[in-house]
Write a protein that holds these residues in place. Sequence first.
Motif, PDB file in Angstrom:
ATOM      1  N   GLU A  57      46.887  34.117  37.821  1.00 47.50           N
ATOM      2  CA  GLU A  57      46.767  32.648  37.313  1.00 47.50           C
ATOM      3  C   GLU A  57      45.263  32.105  37.522  1.00 47.50           C
ATOM      4  O   GLU A  57      44.677  32.392  38.417  1.00 47.50           O
ATOM      5  CB  GLU A  57      47.663  31.733  37.926  1.00 47.50           C
ATOM      6  CG  GLU A  57      49.282  32.309  37.670  1.00 47.50           C
ATOM      7  CD  GLU A  57      50.384  31.286  38.506  1.00 47.50           C
ATOM      8  OE1 GLU A  57      49.900  30.435  39.360  1.00 47.50           O
ATOM      9  OE2 GLU A  57      51.338  31.491  37.998  1.00 47.50           O
ATOM     10  N   LYS A  58      45.080  31.025  36.847  1.00 43.91           N
ATOM     11  CA  LYS A  58      43.737  30.440  36.926  1.00 43.91           C
ATOM     12  C   LYS A  58      43.667  29.567  38.350  1.00 43.91           C
ATOM     13  O   LYS A  58      44.713  28.851  38.324  1.00 43.91           O
ATOM     14  CB  LYS A  58      43.552  29.700  35.481  1.00 43.91           C
ATOM     15  CG  LYS A  58      41.890  28.961  35.617  1.00 43.91           C
ATOM     16  CD  LYS A  58      41.642  28.259  34.265  1.00 43.91           C
ATOM     17  CE  LYS A  58      40.318  27.916  34.263  1.00 43.91           C
ATOM     18  NZ  LYS A  58      40.229  27.284  32.731  1.00 43.91           N
ATOM     19  N   ASP A  59      42.529  29.672  38.821  1.00 39.02           N
ATOM     20  CA  ASP A  59      42.375  28.716  40.100  1.00 39.02           C
ATOM     21  C   ASP A  59      41.635  27.590  39.637  1.00 39.02           C
ATOM     22  O   ASP A  59      40.460  27.799  39.081  1.00 39.02           O
ATOM     23  CB  ASP A  59      41.605  29.597  41.206  1.00 39.02           C
ATOM     24  CG  ASP A  59      41.143  28.733  42.479  1.00 39.02           C
ATOM     25  OD1 ASP A  59      41.381  27.458  42.233  1.00 39.02           O
ATOM     26  OD2 ASP A  59      40.572  29.164  43.189  1.00 39.02           O
ATOM     27  N   PRO A  60      42.155  26.474  39.646  1.00 41.08           N
ATOM     28  CA  PRO A  60      41.474  25.434  39.142  1.00 41.08           C
ATOM     29  C   PRO A  60      40.332  24.803  39.633  1.00 41.08           C
ATOM     30  O   PRO A  60      39.371  24.348  39.025  1.00 41.08           O
ATOM     31  CB  PRO A  60      42.521  24.355  38.959  1.00 41.08           C
ATOM     32  CG  PRO A  60      43.591  24.587  40.186  1.00 41.08           C
ATOM     33  CD  PRO A  60      43.415  26.327  40.228  1.00 41.08           C
ATOM     34  N   ASP A  61      40.185  25.265  40.951  1.00 39.59           N
ATOM     35  CA  ASP A  61      38.891  24.847  41.557  1.00 39.59           C
ATOM     36  C   ASP A  61      37.836  25.579  41.529  1.00 39.59           C
ATOM     37  O   ASP A  61      36.557  25.299  41.332  1.00 39.59           O
ATOM     38  CB  ASP A  61      39.163  24.913  43.087  1.00 39.59           C
ATOM     39  CG  ASP A  61      40.392  23.822  43.714  1.00 39.59           C
ATOM     40  OD1 ASP A  61      40.253  22.704  42.932  1.00 39.59           O
ATOM     41  OD2 ASP A  61      40.987  23.947  44.717  1.00 39.59           O
ATOM     42  N   LYS A  62      38.186  26.932  41.396  1.00 42.53           N
ATOM     43  CA  LYS A  62      36.976  28.084  41.316  1.00 42.53           C
ATOM     44  C   LYS A  62      36.699  28.513  39.782  1.00 42.53           C
ATOM     45  O   LYS A  62      35.964  29.299  39.597  1.00 42.53           O
ATOM     46  CB  LYS A  62      37.098  29.183  42.010  1.00 42.53           C
ATOM     47  CG  LYS A  62      37.037  28.520  43.433  1.00 42.53           C
ATOM     48  CD  LYS A  62      37.071  29.888  44.308  1.00 42.53           C
ATOM     49  CE  LYS A  62      36.700  29.480  45.614  1.00 42.53           C
ATOM     50  NZ  LYS A  62      37.378  29.810  46.907  1.00 42.53           N
ATOM     51  N   ASN A  63      37.771  28.261  38.874  1.00 40.25           N
ATOM     52  CA  ASN A  63      37.723  28.506  37.369  1.00 40.25           C
ATOM     53  C   ASN A  63      37.710  29.999  37.417  1.00 40.25           C
ATOM     54  O   ASN A  63      37.011  30.634  36.501  1.00 40.25           O
ATOM     55  CB  ASN A  63      36.413  27.814  36.829  1.00 40.25           C
ATOM     56  CG  ASN A  63      36.793  27.384  35.502  1.00 40.25           C
ATOM     57  OD1 ASN A  63      38.075  27.313  35.105  1.00 40.25           O
ATOM     58  ND2 ASN A  63      35.951  26.847  34.673  1.00 40.25           N
ATOM     59  N   GLN A  64      38.596  30.646  38.049  1.00 40.97           N
ATOM     60  CA  GLN A  64      38.479  32.123  38.100  1.00 40.97           C
ATOM     61  C   GLN A  64      40.145  32.544  38.214  1.00 40.97           C
ATOM     62  O   GLN A  64      41.022  31.694  38.507  1.00 40.97           O
ATOM     63  CB  GLN A  64      37.788  32.743  39.031  1.00 40.97           C
ATOM     64  CG  GLN A  64      38.341  32.653  40.454  1.00 40.97           C
ATOM     65  CD  GLN A  64      37.568  33.235  41.420  1.00 40.97           C
ATOM     66  OE1 GLN A  64      36.384  33.477  41.235  1.00 40.97           O
ATOM     67  NE2 GLN A  64      38.006  33.927  42.538  1.00 40.97           N
ATOM     68  N   LEU A  65      40.252  33.779  37.677  1.00 43.73           N
ATOM     69  CA  LEU A  65      41.844  34.288  37.962  1.00 43.73           C
ATOM     70  C   LEU A  65      42.051  34.761  39.262  1.00 43.73           C
ATOM     71  O   LEU A  65      41.141  35.419  39.884  1.00 43.73           O
ATOM     72  CB  LEU A  65      41.855  35.485  36.893  1.00 43.73           C
ATOM     73  CG  LEU A  65      41.937  35.167  35.477  1.00 43.73           C
ATOM     74  CD1 LEU A  65      42.051  36.582  34.437  1.00 43.73           C
ATOM     75  CD2 LEU A  65      42.850  34.232  35.137  1.00 43.73           C
ATOM     76  N   MET A  66      43.127  34.484  39.737  1.00 45.04           N
ATOM     77  CA  MET A  66      43.649  35.263  41.126  1.00 45.04           C
ATOM     78  C   MET A  66      45.148  35.743  40.865  1.00 45.04           C
ATOM     79  O   MET A  66      45.822  35.181  40.081  1.00 45.04           O
ATOM     80  CB  MET A  66      43.578  34.299  42.050  1.00 45.04           C
ATOM     81  CG  MET A  66      44.331  32.991  41.754  1.00 45.04           C
ATOM     82  SD  MET A  66      43.930  31.761  43.087  1.00 45.04           S
ATOM     83  CE  MET A  66      44.808  30.403  42.338  1.00 45.04           C
ATOM     84  N   LYS A  67      45.507  36.682  41.429  1.00 39.57           N
ATOM     85  CA  LYS A  67      46.324  37.492  41.464  1.00 39.57           C
ATOM     86  C   LYS A  67      47.527  36.938  42.313  1.00 39.57           C
ATOM     87  O   LYS A  67      47.529  36.593  43.441  1.00 39.57           O
ATOM     88  CB  LYS A  67      46.514  38.795  41.983  1.00 39.57           C
ATOM     89  CG  LYS A  67      47.830  39.786  42.009  1.00 39.57           C
ATOM     90  CD  LYS A  67      47.341  40.962  42.516  1.00 39.57           C
ATOM     91  CE  LYS A  67      48.697  42.245  42.173  1.00 39.57           C
ATOM     92  NZ  LYS A  67      48.595  43.261  42.643  1.00 39.57           N
ATOM     93  N   LEU A  68      48.700  36.703  41.731  1.00 38.67           N
ATOM     94  CA  LEU A  68      50.029  36.083  42.493  1.00 38.67           C
ATOM     95  C   LEU A  68      50.630  37.028  43.236  1.00 38.67           C
ATOM     96  O   LEU A  68      51.252  38.218  42.609  1.00 38.67           O
ATOM     97  CB  LEU A  68      50.882  35.371  41.509  1.00 38.67           C
ATOM     98  CG  LEU A  68      52.186  34.787  42.252  1.00 38.67           C
ATOM     99  CD1 LEU A  68      51.829  33.688  42.942  1.00 38.67           C
ATOM    100  CD2 LEU A  68      53.011  34.335  41.048  1.00 38.67           C
ATOM    101  N   VAL A  69      50.545  36.933  44.818  1.00 43.57           N
ATOM    102  CA  VAL A  69      51.005  38.050  45.444  1.00 43.57           C
ATOM    103  C   VAL A  69      52.560  37.487  45.999  1.00 43.57           C
ATOM    104  O   VAL A  69      53.228  38.612  46.195  1.00 43.57           O
ATOM    105  CB  VAL A  69      50.073  38.180  46.795  1.00 43.57           C
ATOM    106  CG1 VAL A  69      50.594  39.182  47.951  1.00 43.57           C
ATOM    107  CG2 VAL A  69      48.821  38.882  46.445  1.00 43.57           C
ATOM    108  N   TYR A  70      52.731  36.586  46.219  1.00 43.46           N
ATOM    109  CA  TYR A  70      54.220  35.980  46.716  1.00 43.46           C
ATOM    110  C   TYR A  70      54.341  34.718  45.893  1.00 43.46           C
ATOM    111  O   TYR A  70      53.627  34.053  46.028  1.00 43.46           O
ATOM    112  CB  TYR A  70      54.066  35.976  48.179  1.00 43.46           C
ATOM    113  CG  TYR A  70      55.524  35.657  48.559  1.00 43.46           C
ATOM    114  CD1 TYR A  70      56.518  36.458  48.443  1.00 43.46           C
ATOM    115  CD2 TYR A  70      55.759  34.413  49.046  1.00 43.46           C
ATOM    116  CE1 TYR A  70      57.852  36.177  48.920  1.00 43.46           C
ATOM    117  CE2 TYR A  70      57.016  33.760  49.225  1.00 43.46           C
ATOM    118  CZ  TYR A  70      58.157  34.671  49.267  1.00 43.46           C
ATOM    119  OH  TYR A  70      59.410  34.548  49.619  1.00 43.46           O
TER     120      TYR A  70
END
Length: 145
Positions: A57-70
Amino acid sequence: MKIFMSSDGDRVFIGEDGFYRRLRIVDENGKQLFSLKPNEIKKISFKDLKNKETIYEKDPDKNQLMKLVYDGKMKIYKQFIDMTHYLGIHFHYVQTDGKPYKVGLFENDNKILTRITSTKPELKAKIDAIKNEEDIAMVMKEFEE
């Protein structure tokens, strides 16, 4: 989308550091049609080599993708941080209200998880034995049961 994956026994390795820079969209023959920057994507999900759904999902603060771990009462994401010569990994903890969980400047993930799960001290040994993001998800699942 071209996603690099490999498997080693029970674990699947995904070339997710490439999601930080650029995602390549290919046709069924592997020919690149176009590419997207991560800030142009809100969410992607796919099945890995073990048929497990993986979500970014997109991190709105950093404008990058991050993996949903939990994904439970709290969400935990795996983020990549651009360093000079490599990409660092950082876990981002989000409370049910959508606000980031407050983390101390010198707290590592074990200390954070110990604090989050403080009402179940029997999880401390499992937290100390964490080796990967699947272990983090397992501890959080046990905590929320």
